[in-house]
Design an enzyme around this catalytic site. Structure first.
Site, PDB file in Angstrom:
ATOM      1  N   HIS A   1      -4.419   1.267   7.640  1.00  0.00           N
ATOM      2  CA  HIS A   1      -3.050   1.792   7.772  1.00  0.00           C
ATOM      3  C   HIS A   1      -2.847   2.996   6.842  1.00  0.00           C
ATOM      4  O   HIS A   1      -2.306   4.025   7.248  1.00  0.00           O
ATOM      5  CB  HIS A   1      -2.073   0.646   7.457  1.00  0.00           C
ATOM      6  N   GLU A   2      -3.315   2.859   5.591  1.00  0.00           N
ATOM      7  CA  GLU A   2      -3.158   3.959   4.616  1.00  0.00           C
ATOM      8  C   GLU A   2      -4.018   5.158   4.992  1.00  0.00           C
ATOM      9  O   GLU A   2      -3.583   6.306   4.866  1.00  0.00           O
ATOM     10  CB  GLU A   2      -3.529   3.495   3.202  1.00  0.00           C
TER      11      GLU A   2
ATOM     12  N   GLY B   1       0.832  -1.193   0.000  1.00  0.00           N
ATOM     13  CA  GLY B   1       0.000   0.000   0.000  1.00  0.00           C
ATOM     14  C   GLY B   1       0.862   1.236   0.000  1.00  0.00           C
ATOM     15  O   GLY B   1       2.062   1.165   0.304  1.00  0.00           O
TER      16      GLY B   1
ATOM     17  N   CYS C   1       5.896  -0.529   7.512  1.00  0.00           N
ATOM     18  CA  CYS C   1       5.579   0.712   6.798  1.00  0.00           C
ATOM     19  C   CYS C   1       6.802   1.149   6.009  1.00  0.00           C
ATOM     20  O   CYS C   1       7.917   1.129   6.530  1.00  0.00           O
ATOM     21  CB  CYS C   1       5.186   1.794   7.794  1.00  0.00           C
ATOM     22  N   LEU C   2       6.576   1.533   4.771  1.00  0.00           N
ATOM     23  CA  LEU C   2       7.692   1.979   3.932  1.00  0.00           C
ATOM     24  C   LEU C   2       8.345   3.237   4.505  1.00  0.00           C
ATOM     25  O   LEU C   2       9.498   3.528   4.196  1.00  0.00           O
ATOM     26  CB  LEU C   2       7.207   2.233   2.499  1.00  0.00           C
TER      27      LEU C   2
ATOM     28  N   HIS D   1      -2.386   7.302   7.481  1.00  0.00           N
ATOM     29  CA  HIS D   1      -1.393   8.225   6.908  1.00  0.00           C
ATOM     30  C   HIS D   1      -2.054   9.540   6.490  1.00  0.00           C
ATOM     31  O   HIS D   1      -1.481  10.614   6.667  1.00  0.00           O
ATOM     32  CB  HIS D   1      -0.711   7.593   5.685  1.00  0.00           C
TER      33      HIS D   1
ATOM     34  N   GLN E   1       2.870   9.850   2.078  1.00  0.00           N
ATOM     35  CA  GLN E   1       4.234   9.289   2.137  1.00  0.00           C
ATOM     36  C   GLN E   1       5.148   9.805   1.031  1.00  0.00           C
ATOM     37  O   GLN E   1       6.359   9.713   1.142  1.00  0.00           O
ATOM     38  CB  GLN E   1       4.169   7.752   2.062  1.00  0.00           C
TER      39      GLN E   1
HETATM   40  O1  GNR Z   1       4.097  -2.631   2.550  1.00  0.00           O
HETATM   41  C1  GNR Z   1       3.415  -2.528   3.568  1.00  0.00           C
HETATM   42  N1  GNR Z   1       3.104  -3.639   4.278  1.00  0.00           N
HETATM   43  C2  GNR Z   1       2.161  -3.673   5.280  1.00  0.00           C
HETATM   44  C3  GNR Z   1       2.096  -4.827   6.065  1.00  0.00           C
HETATM   45  C4  GNR Z   1       1.165  -4.924   7.073  1.00  0.00           C
HETATM   46  C5  GNR Z   1       0.294  -3.891   7.305  1.00  0.00           C
HETATM   47  C6  GNR Z   1       0.350  -2.727   6.560  1.00  0.00           C
HETATM   48  C7  GNR Z   1       1.277  -2.627   5.543  1.00  0.00           C
HETATM   49  S1  GNR Z   1       1.313  -1.197   4.562  1.00  0.00           S
HETATM   50  C8  GNR Z   1       2.987  -1.192   4.023  1.00  0.00           C
HETATM   51  C9  GNR Z   1       3.220  -0.100   2.997  1.00  0.00           C
HETATM   52  C10 GNR Z   1       3.028   1.247   3.642  1.00  0.00           C
HETATM   53  O2  GNR Z   1       3.825   1.777   4.362  1.00  0.00           O
HETATM   54  N2  GNR Z   1       1.895   1.847   3.431  1.00  0.00           N
HETATM   55  O3  GNR Z   1       1.629   3.022   4.011  1.00  0.00           O
HETATM   56 NI    NI Z   2       2.732   3.048   5.860  1.00  0.00          NI
END
Ligand code: GNR
Ligand code: NI
Length: 167
Positions: A133-134, A46, A91-92, A137, A51
């Site tokens: 999660h997104e 995601g 999270c990236l 952000h 980001q």
């Molecule tokens: O790549 C991602 N893996 C992930 C794994 C478990 C729960 C959420 C994520 S999102 C993350 C990419 C990211 O940072 N998205 O904002």
């Molecule tokens: Ni993230």
């Protein structure tokens, strides 16, 4: 096409609240293309516009191993949420850190697609986790902020160590 740089926690720009997208135009579609390329290259499941330092309400997700199930959500809203589940998240913007977070197990979301058309989506499992999660952000929230202060301190120490090692 272009790969976009991803902001790293604790960059204060990750705490900006994203603004509603009023017009889904070619600029937005170009951003979606670049974000998609960036997410697949990372690789991640995601990516939120926040980001890549664009503070607009746009997220993309693709949880398929085949990387062919891209979902684009513009101005996403949670209509309904139920259940609870713990999932190990990464999270990236917080590279190398994985921690369990509790979120709703199932959600119903409405959003606009890349043509501006409204749609609804029922999600569960990793897809539901990823959308939540997104969407965090877009509100300026990063998953580590759900953890205890002690865990957050350990994460900050690890990130600083990574930073030093990369110099
Ligand atoms: O790549 C991602 N893996 C992930 C794994 C478990 C729960 C959420 C994520 S999102 C993350 C990419 C990211 O940072 N998205 O904002
Ligand atoms: Ni993230």
């Amino acid at each position: 096409m272009a790969l976009l740089p991803i902001l790293r926690y604790p960059d204060p720009r990750l705490h900006k609240v994203a603004a509603k997208i009023t017009q889904v135009d070619d600029n937005i579609r170009k951003l979606i293309k670049d974000m998609t390329e960036t997410m697949y290259a990372a690789p991640g499941v995601g990516l939120a516009a926040t980001q890549v330092n664009v503070h607009k309400r746009l997220i993309i997700v693709d949880i398929a191993e085949t990387r062919d199930q891209l979902k684009v959500l513009i101005n996403p809203e949670i209509l309904d949420a139920s259940g609870e589940a713990d999932c190990e998240e990464g999270c990236l913007s917080v590279p190398g850190i994985y921690e369990k977070v509790r979120r709703a197990e199932r959600i119903k979301v409405s959003a606009q697609d890349q043509d501006g058309k409204l749609f609804k989506l029922d999600a569960e499992g990793l897809l539901a986790v990823c959308i939540q999660h997104e969407m965090d952000h877009l509100e300026g929230r990063v998953f580590v902020e759900y953890l205890s202060r002690l865990k957050q301190q350990r994460i900050m120490a690890r990130l600083r160590k990574q930073e030093r090692a990369a110099m």
